[in-house]
Scaffold this motif. Structure first.
Motif, short mmCIF file in Angstrom:
data_model
loop_
_atom_site.label_atom_id
_atom_site.label_comp_id
_atom_site.label_asym_id
_atom_site.label_seq_id
_atom_site.Cartn_x
_atom_site.Cartn_y
_atom_site.Cartn_z
N PRO A 157 0.47 -1.43 0.08
CA PRO A 157 0.00 -0.18 -0.42
C PRO A 157 0.47 1.66 0.24
O PRO A 157 0.58 2.51 -0.79
CB PRO A 157 -0.78 -0.15 1.23
N MET A 158 1.88 1.56 0.37
CA MET A 158 3.11 2.37 0.72
C MET A 158 3.06 2.86 -0.74
O MET A 158 3.92 3.56 -1.05
CB MET A 158 4.36 2.08 1.74
N ALA A 159 3.57 1.43 -1.48
CA ALA A 159 4.12 2.33 -2.80
C ALA A 159 3.95 0.67 -3.86
O ALA A 159 4.45 -0.44 -4.12
CB ALA A 159 5.90 1.38 -2.89
N PRO A 160 2.75 0.61 -4.33
CA PRO A 160 1.80 -0.07 -4.81
C PRO A 160 2.31 -0.16 -6.65
O PRO A 160 3.00 1.13 -6.83
CB PRO A 160 0.66 0.22 -5.14
N PHE A 161 2.68 -1.04 -7.20
CA PHE A 161 3.42 -1.39 -8.79
C PHE A 161 2.81 0.13 -9.55
O PHE A 161 2.83 -0.22 -10.57
CB PHE A 161 3.85 -2.45 -8.76
N ALA A 162 1.30 -0.37 -8.93
CA ALA A 162 -0.06 0.17 -10.06
C ALA A 162 -0.43 0.25 -9.30
O ALA A 162 -1.37 0.55 -8.31
CB ALA A 162 0.40 -1.04 -11.41
N MET A 163 -1.88 0.98 -10.34
CA MET A 163 -2.89 1.83 -9.65
C MET A 163 -4.31 0.55 -10.43
O MET A 163 -3.79 0.33 -11.36
CB MET A 163 -3.30 2.93 -9.77
N TYR A 164 -4.87 0.16 -9.40
CA TYR A 164 -5.84 -0.87 -10.39
C TYR A 164 -7.48 -0.90 -10.51
O TYR A 164 -8.46 -1.40 -10.51
CB TYR A 164 -5.41 -2.68 -9.30
N SER A 165 -7.33 0.63 -10.29
CA SER A 165 -8.51 1.54 -10.51
C SER A 165 -8.51 2.20 -10.87
O SER A 165 -7.32 3.04 -10.80
CB SER A 165 -9.56 0.79 -9.80
N PRO A 166 -9.20 3.50 -11.91
CA PRO A 166 -9.12 4.41 -12.48
C PRO A 166 -9.11 5.02 -11.01
O PRO A 166 -9.97 4.99 -9.86
CB PRO A 166 -10.03 4.77 -12.83
N PRO A 167 -8.37 6.14 -10.61
CA PRO A 167 -8.75 7.43 -9.83
C PRO A 167 -9.70 8.00 -9.20
O PRO A 167 -10.34 8.01 -10.44
CB PRO A 167 -7.19 8.41 -9.56
N PRO A 168 -9.66 8.46 -8.44
CA PRO A 168 -11.21 9.27 -8.39
C PRO A 168 -11.51 10.46 -9.34
O PRO A 168 -9.83 11.08 -9.61
CB PRO A 168 -10.65 10.09 -6.57
N LYS A 169 -12.69 10.98 -9.52
CA LYS A 169 -12.47 12.31 -10.83
C LYS A 169 -12.86 13.41 -9.71
O LYS A 169 -14.11 13.18 -9.34
CB LYS A 169 -14.01 12.42 -11.61
N GLY A 170 -12.81 14.61 -10.16
CA GLY A 170 -13.08 16.19 -9.16
C GLY A 170 -11.73 15.59 -7.90
O GLY A 170 -11.66 15.15 -7.12
N LYS A 171 -12.76 16.69 -7.11
CA LYS A 171 -12.10 17.40 -5.58
C LYS A 171 -12.43 15.72 -5.16
O LYS A 171 -13.94 15.03 -4.70
CB LYS A 171 -12.92 17.92 -5.33
N ALA A 172 -11.83 14.70 -3.98
CA ALA A 172 -12.15 14.15 -3.11
C ALA A 172 -12.54 14.69 -1.81
O ALA A 172 -12.57 15.74 -1.41
CB ALA A 172 -9.95 13.49 -2.80
N THR A 173 -13.84 13.68 -1.90
CA THR A 173 -14.49 13.89 -0.21
C THR A 173 -14.88 12.46 0.74
O THR A 173 -13.97 11.63 0.07
CB THR A 173 -16.14 14.73 -0.86
N ASN A 174 -15.04 12.70 1.73
CA ASN A 174 -14.51 11.76 2.73
C ASN A 174 -15.92 10.73 1.87
O ASN A 174 -15.31 9.08 2.21
CB ASN A 174 -15.96 11.98 4.04
N LYS A 175 -17.10 11.16 1.24
CA LYS A 175 -17.48 9.90 0.26
C LYS A 175 -16.72 8.69 -0.40
O LYS A 175 -17.30 7.44 -0.96
CB LYS A 175 -19.02 10.48 -0.35
N ASP A 176 -15.36 9.53 -0.68
CA ASP A 176 -14.65 9.00 -2.18
C ASP A 176 -13.54 7.80 -1.25
O ASP A 176 -12.76 7.70 -1.92
CB ASP A 176 -14.18 9.66 -3.39
N TYR A 177 -13.18 7.93 -0.06
CA TYR A 177 -12.25 7.28 0.68
C TYR A 177 -12.57 5.59 0.20
O TYR A 177 -11.48 5.38 0.31
CB TYR A 177 -12.99 7.07 2.20
N GLY A 178 -14.00 4.97 -0.13
CA GLY A 178 -13.61 3.90 -0.58
C GLY A 178 -13.23 3.95 -1.78
O GLY A 178 -12.50 1.82 -2.44
N ALA A 179 -12.54 4.67 -2.50
CA ALA A 179 -11.59 4.88 -4.25
C ALA A 179 -10.60 4.68 -3.81
O ALA A 179 -10.56 3.99 -4.77
CB ALA A 179 -12.46 5.52 -4.82
N VAL A 180 -9.74 4.71 -2.33
CA VAL A 180 -8.47 4.55 -2.35
C VAL A 180 -8.21 3.24 -2.33
O VAL A 180 -7.07 3.29 -2.91
CB VAL A 180 -8.07 5.22 -1.16
#
Length: 238
Positions: free
Chosen positions: A108-131
């Motif tokens: 989690p500190m240094a992943p080799f890749a991102m396995y889902s698209p990053p959140p779009k727009g400004k992050a909010t508390n509701k987007d925590y699950g996207a990480v």
């Protein structure tokens, strides 16, 4: 650099500069036997053919950053280039490769890749699950850990930096230069050992005994075997 020169306890910088100076003095001594001035550099056709190949075939877009003048004009130009090559293929490679476990063993500190698209727009508390969705799953994490573990292993029975069995130089004037280089590298190793005995976080990645003379890593086949053979053990130990 000016940004790091005043940082205390920056052991990589301190050890690297000592070894760099030792390499530079060694290279200058050896090349000084054969190149006395710019005319000697200019007349060496094979040297310039090698430089042209390095620039045109090897460096491509980076050639201006590495060779800003496009070629070599003085013995010091050649000393700087050869010093950089030796440093990069030995010490710098060892620092980056054999410290990978410390830096990347926690995916989690240094992943080799991102396995889902990053959140779009400004992050909010509701987007925590996207990480967490962007992070590797258990199997992907174990594969990364196994690869990093294999890459971080110092090869066995590899001569320490500065030690080699072959007689590369036959000129009588080269032998004391080699001896002085080895003596200085040994002194730097002793200095690092003494410092590490008196620090809470020892730094040994540039100990000469941990630096091969050239790039040495496990083969991809070996890493693949390690990955497949140890994923179950890594998963059970999570």
């Amino acid at each position: 650099t000016p940004l790091t020169q005043d940082l205390p306890n920056y052991h990589y910088r301190d050890d690297a500069m000592e070894i760099w100076r030792a390499i530079e003095a060694y290279v200058a001594g050896i090349l000084g036997i054969y190149y006395m001035n710019g005319d000697d550099i200019k007349k060496d056709k094979e040297l310039h053919e090698w430089i042209n190949e390095v620039i045109e075939v090897g460096l491509h877009e980076r050639r201006k950053a590495v060779m800003p003048y496009g070629t070599l004009h003085t013995p010091q130009d050649l000393v700087s280039l050869i010093t950089s090559i030796i440093w990069t293929c030995s010490c710098q490679h060892a620092v980056v490769t054999y410290s990978l476990w410390e830096a990347c063993s926690f995916p989690p500190m240094a992943p080799f890749a991102m396995y889902s698209p990053p959140p779009k727009g400004k992050a909010t508390n509701k987007d925590y699950g996207a990480v967490p969705r962007c992070l590797p799953n258990r199997a992907q994490s174990c594969s990364q850990m196994a690869i990093v573990k294999a890459m971080s292993q110092l090869p066995e029975d590899v001569p320490a930096f500065g030690d080699w069995d072959e007689e590369f130089w036959v000129h009588d004037r080269s032998r004391p230069i080699v001896a002085q280089f080895r003596e200085r590298i040994a002194q730097i190793g002793d200095m690092i050992e003494v410092r590490n005995q008196n620090t809470a976080m020892p730094y040994d990645h540039l100990l000469p005994e941990r630096v091969p003379n050239s790039m040495q890593t496990f083969s991809l086949a070996g890493m693949g075997m390690l990955t497949h053979n140890n994923i179950d053990n890594l998963e059970s130990n999570r």
